[in-house]
Design an enzyme around this catalytic site. Structure first.
Site, mmCIF file in Angstrom:
data_model
loop_
_atom_site.group_PDB
_atom_site.id
_atom_site.type_symbol
_atom_site.label_atom_id
_atom_site.label_comp_id
_atom_site.label_asym_id
_atom_site.label_seq_id
_atom_site.Cartn_x
_atom_site.Cartn_y
_atom_site.Cartn_z
ATOM 1 C CB SER A 137 -0.938 0.006 1.209
ATOM 2 O OG SER A 137 -1.800 -1.102 1.148
ATOM 3 C CB THR A 138 2.794 3.007 2.180
ATOM 4 O OG1 THR A 138 3.411 2.040 3.016
ATOM 5 C CG2 THR A 138 1.389 3.299 2.690
#
Length: 185
Positions: free
Chosen positions: A10-11
């Site tokens: 996600s990041t």
């Protein structure tokens, strides 16, 4: 028959190494990797991955939540893969759609998702009905109150000012004034 892996974090701070190792151990010879939130539809490597898959291939993911943004998205993707003759394997959930058990799990997911959509729709309709029964109606409040609407209509009939000038004076769009005029006739 090729095994293709898809991984997503996600990041930027998260590492994809754990997924990469698990997919390689599951037999993936080609890996596609995205660094994007699961909420965003913009996952270019997933699109490339899905295009690369051919009938008889297997798509392997570390977990199902890496593949779909939500349950409906996951079911849509799996349905499209199934139609194309592509199998799906999830390492963590031990799901493999090559067998009847894996397919059963996805049919159960689909049934639950459809049931959830139906419940949400019923609750929404019931809420709207209850609000109407209390005299409340949805939507934005009118841009002009009754007195302002009457004044604007009078100005439009008088034709001393253009509709654009009247709209600037009241702080509304010309289409709002035309809609008010149409409703008054």
């Amino acid at each position: 028959m090729t095994i293709i892996g898809y991984a997503r974090v996600s990041t930027v701070e998260q590492t994809i190494d754990l997924q990469r190792d698990a997919l390689t151990a599951a037999g993936a010879t080609t890996l596609y990797e995205d660094k994007a939130s699961g909420k965003t539809a913009d996952r270019p490597e997933l699109l490339h991955c899905l295009k690369a898959l051919r009938e008889g291939d297997t798509l392997v993911v570390w977990r199902l939540d890496r593949l779909g943004r939500n349950l409906q998205d996951l079911i849509r993707i799996v349905g499209e893969l199934d139609e194309r003759g592509v199998k799906l394997k999830s390492v963590n959930e031990s799901i493999d759609t090559a067998g009847p058990t894996g397919k059963l799990v996805f049919h159960m997911f689909a049934a639950l998702a459809e049931f959830e959509r139906g419940l949400i729709r019923e609750r929404t309709l019931a809420g709207l009905e209850a609000a109407r029964a209390r005299g409340r109606h949805g939507g934005r409040p009118p841009a002009l109150d009754a007195k302002q609407r009457k004044a604007a209509l009078a100005m439009m009939k008088n034709r001393d000012m253009s509709v654009a000038e009247i709209s600037r004076q009241f702080g509304v769009s010309r289409s709002t004034l035309y809609n008010i005029a149409a409703k008054s006739t």
